[in-house]
Design an enzyme around this catalytic site. Structure first.
Site, mmCIF file in Angstrom:
data_model
loop_
_atom_site.group_PDB
_atom_site.id
_atom_site.type_symbol
_atom_site.label_atom_id
_atom_site.label_comp_id
_atom_site.label_asym_id
_atom_site.label_seq_id
_atom_site.Cartn_x
_atom_site.Cartn_y
_atom_site.Cartn_z
ATOM 1 N N LYS A 96 66.558 -108.074 34.609
ATOM 2 C CA LYS A 96 67.376 -108.646 33.542
ATOM 3 C C LYS A 96 68.687 -109.177 34.130
ATOM 4 O O LYS A 96 69.144 -108.661 35.146
ATOM 5 C CB LYS A 96 67.673 -107.580 32.475
ATOM 6 C CG LYS A 96 66.459 -106.882 31.894
ATOM 7 C CD LYS A 96 65.639 -107.781 31.013
ATOM 8 C CE LYS A 96 64.470 -107.010 30.387
ATOM 9 N NZ LYS A 96 63.667 -107.859 29.482
ATOM 10 N N LYS A 115 66.699 -111.834 31.805
ATOM 11 C CA LYS A 115 65.401 -112.430 32.089
ATOM 12 C C LYS A 115 65.513 -113.890 32.506
ATOM 13 O O LYS A 115 64.666 -114.390 33.245
ATOM 14 C CB LYS A 115 64.467 -112.286 30.889
ATOM 15 C CG LYS A 115 64.953 -112.988 29.624
ATOM 16 C CD LYS A 115 63.878 -112.993 28.548
ATOM 17 C CE LYS A 115 63.644 -111.620 27.980
ATOM 18 N NZ LYS A 115 62.637 -111.631 26.891
ATOM 19 N N LYS A 123 59.498 -106.583 38.204
ATOM 20 C CA LYS A 123 58.676 -107.504 37.412
ATOM 21 C C LYS A 123 59.451 -108.732 36.969
ATOM 22 O O LYS A 123 60.601 -108.629 36.547
ATOM 23 C CB LYS A 123 58.142 -106.762 36.181
ATOM 24 C CG LYS A 123 57.439 -107.614 35.148
ATOM 25 C CD LYS A 123 57.046 -106.784 33.944
ATOM 26 C CE LYS A 123 56.541 -107.645 32.813
ATOM 27 N NZ LYS A 123 57.600 -108.501 32.241
ATOM 28 N N GLU A 125 58.194 -112.220 31.102
ATOM 29 C CA GLU A 125 57.057 -113.069 30.764
ATOM 30 C C GLU A 125 57.398 -114.553 30.715
ATOM 31 O O GLU A 125 56.549 -115.403 30.967
ATOM 32 C CB GLU A 125 56.436 -112.630 29.431
ATOM 33 C CG GLU A 125 57.324 -112.800 28.211
ATOM 34 C CD GLU A 125 58.257 -111.629 27.974
ATOM 35 O OE1 GLU A 125 58.890 -111.598 26.907
ATOM 36 O OE2 GLU A 125 58.358 -110.744 28.858
ATOM 37 N N HIS A 163 50.742 -109.481 31.257
ATOM 38 C CA HIS A 163 51.676 -109.333 30.141
ATOM 39 C C HIS A 163 51.018 -109.861 28.873
ATOM 40 O O HIS A 163 50.255 -110.821 28.918
ATOM 41 C CB HIS A 163 52.975 -110.091 30.421
ATOM 42 C CG HIS A 163 54.099 -109.660 29.521
ATOM 43 N ND1 HIS A 163 54.215 -110.107 28.218
ATOM 44 C CD2 HIS A 163 55.144 -108.821 29.719
ATOM 45 C CE1 HIS A 163 55.283 -109.557 27.663
ATOM 46 N NE2 HIS A 163 55.858 -108.776 28.546
ATOM 47 N N ARG A 164 51.335 -109.224 27.742
ATOM 48 C CA ARG A 164 50.676 -109.574 26.481
ATOM 49 C C ARG A 164 51.573 -110.401 25.571
ATOM 50 O O ARG A 164 51.475 -110.303 24.335
ATOM 51 C CB ARG A 164 50.204 -108.311 25.763
ATOM 52 C CG ARG A 164 51.323 -107.325 25.424
ATOM 53 C CD ARG A 164 50.793 -106.119 24.664
ATOM 54 N NE ARG A 164 51.865 -105.202 24.285
ATOM 55 C CZ ARG A 164 51.733 -104.211 23.413
ATOM 56 N NH1 ARG A 164 50.564 -104.004 22.822
ATOM 57 N NH2 ARG A 164 52.750 -103.424 23.119
ATOM 58 N N HIS A 214 50.388 -104.323 29.472
ATOM 59 C CA HIS A 214 51.364 -103.651 28.617
ATOM 60 C C HIS A 214 50.652 -103.118 27.377
ATOM 61 O O HIS A 214 49.857 -103.814 26.759
ATOM 62 C CB HIS A 214 52.474 -104.627 28.228
ATOM 63 C CG HIS A 214 53.337 -105.017 29.385
ATOM 64 N ND1 HIS A 214 54.664 -104.671 29.483
ATOM 65 C CD2 HIS A 214 53.062 -105.706 30.516
ATOM 66 C CE1 HIS A 214 55.162 -105.136 30.612
ATOM 67 N NE2 HIS A 214 54.200 -105.772 31.260
ATOM 68 N N SER A 220 56.230 -99.871 28.299
ATOM 69 C CA SER A 220 57.460 -100.620 28.554
ATOM 70 C C SER A 220 58.198 -100.885 27.251
ATOM 71 O O SER A 220 57.658 -100.694 26.168
ATOM 72 C CB SER A 220 57.142 -101.953 29.249
ATOM 73 O OG SER A 220 56.415 -102.803 28.394
#
Length: 453
Positions: A175, A177, A201, A204, A294-295, A327, A379
């Protein structure tokens, strides 16, 4: 003159509209092991009998249309039609019912989640005879499961690649992001990894924007990975988001990640699409890359209780399409997630064989046979005080993915990562000693604080 061949189409064909239930409602039907089974939550328009609406769902998601057509006689509807074989009320909801539909396997292309969803949910959700429709669960038969590669590697292979056993894995989303330069982004990754995390990570929506192009980000993150590995003696990774506007560009990014020697890439499987996801999954299997999923966009599909699809369906689809992580919600964080329901689809991701259990939202027994498992990622909105609950709920085969719970530490990213790692190891040690994490979690964390730098 050649002889005439008599067909069903030429005998007794009667055009016109007839009730769906006359053809597609078959309560006497015994489901086959090869059928794909679906459980739909149906909210019909007033005055329409449940049998007619359930049959309509079966018809419009398989061979039916709004009227009888001449070409029905050129095929065998009994062989290819979907069948509504059972209807049951929804407790506490007078206007809703669950319609169970069986689909013959020949309706679906082998190894294609895209085709499966196009058939089952592609058209029927806009049917005006229904006020709302939700796909609650699917039973994927073994015969269809075996046409999919599934996850590139699976849980055990990932642990072997990372040489990490006996505890959940730790991650952190960088972050802010959006807005960091590639060099500053890489610095943030390095601080987290050297502090004790296993992964960091990309968020997204980090793809290749003007402030940070993908190639620059990949290079600086690879530098952070190698530097932190040299300092800690542990294998590290960063989920490099390969999601792109075309499949060709996505694969180009994955190829570059492989050339850098990093262990894992990432994909937004719903916004990127199932065809792109399966393509990337096959590339990762062939080239030794782990694949984090990632969803993003899932709540558009699964949040409404009476319309859309439950996430357990999307989770099953991901296991078929391919991904090593996904996730899954947290139960204890800032996003929605009931414990029993969440653990139901977590088991559907990880286990080989899952029994029907309506208390956990599992409508059908699911046998994945040899398809590898997927690691659930907890998460969003979690921090060290959640660690006892997360360790108890998700167990070892999980990734606990922090964000502000690492980066929000008053001393910076590396101390935040140290706090995460110390808390996790304290909880795992306490659990292995037989202590009750649910009852003693706060005390366990406070004890760990005394010895944490």
């Amino acid at each position: 003159m050649s002889p005439q061949t008599e067909t069903k189409a030429g005998v007794g064909f009667k055009a016109g509209v007839k009730e769906y239930k006359l053809t597609y409602y078959t309560p006497e039907y015994e489901t086959k092991d090869t059928d794909i089974l679906a459980a739909f939550r149906v909210t019909p328009q007033p005055g329409v009998p449940p049998e007619e609406r359930g049959a309509a769902v079966a018809a419009e998601s398989s061979t039916g249309t709004w009227t009888t057509v001449w070409t029905d006689g050129l095929t065998s509807l009994d062989r290819y039609k979907g069948r509504c074989y059972h209807i049951e009320p929804v407790p506490g909801e007078e206007e809703q019912f669950i319609a169970y539909v069986a689909y013959p396997l020949d309706l679906f292309e082998e190894g294609s989640v895209t085709n499966m969803f196009t058939s089952i949910v592609g058209n029927v959700f806009g049917f005006k005879a229904l006020r709302a429709l939700r796909l609650e669960d699917l039973r994927i038969p073994v015969a269809y499961v075996k046409t999919f590669q599934g996850p590139p590697h699976g849980i055990q292979v990932e642990r072997d690649k990372l040489n990490k056993y006996g505890r959940p894995l730790l991650g952190c989303t960088i972050k802010p992001k959006l807005g960091l330069s590639a060099k500053n982004y890489g610095r943030a990754v390095y601080e987290c990894l050297r502090g004790g995390l296993d992964f960091t990570k990309d968020d997204e929506n980090v793809n290749s924007q003007p402030f940070m192009r993908w190639r620059d980000r990949f290079l600086f993150c690879a530098e952070a990975i190698y530097k932190s590995q040299a300092e800690t003696g542990e294998i590290k990774g960063h989920y490099l988001n390969a999601t792109a506007g075309t499949c060709e560009e996505m694969i180009k990014r994955a190829v570059f990640a492989r050339e850098l020697g990093v262990p894992i890439v990432m994909h937004d499987y719903l916004t990127g699409g199932f065809t792109a996801n399966t393509t990337l999954s096959h590339y990762c299997r062939d080239n030794g890359l782990l694949l984090h999923i990632h969803r993003a966009m899932h709540a558009v599909i699964d949040r409404q209780k009476n319309h859309g699809m439950h996430f357990r369906v999307l989770a099953k689809a991901l296991r078929m399409s391919g991904g090593d992580h996904i996730h899954s919600g947290t139960v204890v964080g800032k996003l929605e997630g009931e414990r029993d329901i969440t653990l139901g689809f977590v088991d559907l991701l990880r286990d080989d064989y899952i029994e029907k259990d309506r208390s956990r939202g599992i409508y059908f027994t699911q046998d994945w046979v040899s398809l590898p498992g997927v690691i659930p990622v907890a998460s969003r909105g979690i921090h060290v005080w959640h660690m006892p609950a997360l360790t108890e709920i998700f167990g070892d085969d999980s990734v606990l993915q922090f964000g502000g719970g690492t980066l929000g530490h008053p001393w910076g990213n590396a101390p935040g990562a140290v706090a995460n790692r110390v808390a996790l190891e304290a909880c795992v040690k306490a659990r292995n000693e037989g202590r009750d994490l649910a009852a003693e979690g706060g005390e366990i964390i406070r004890e760990a604080c005394k010895w944490s730098p």
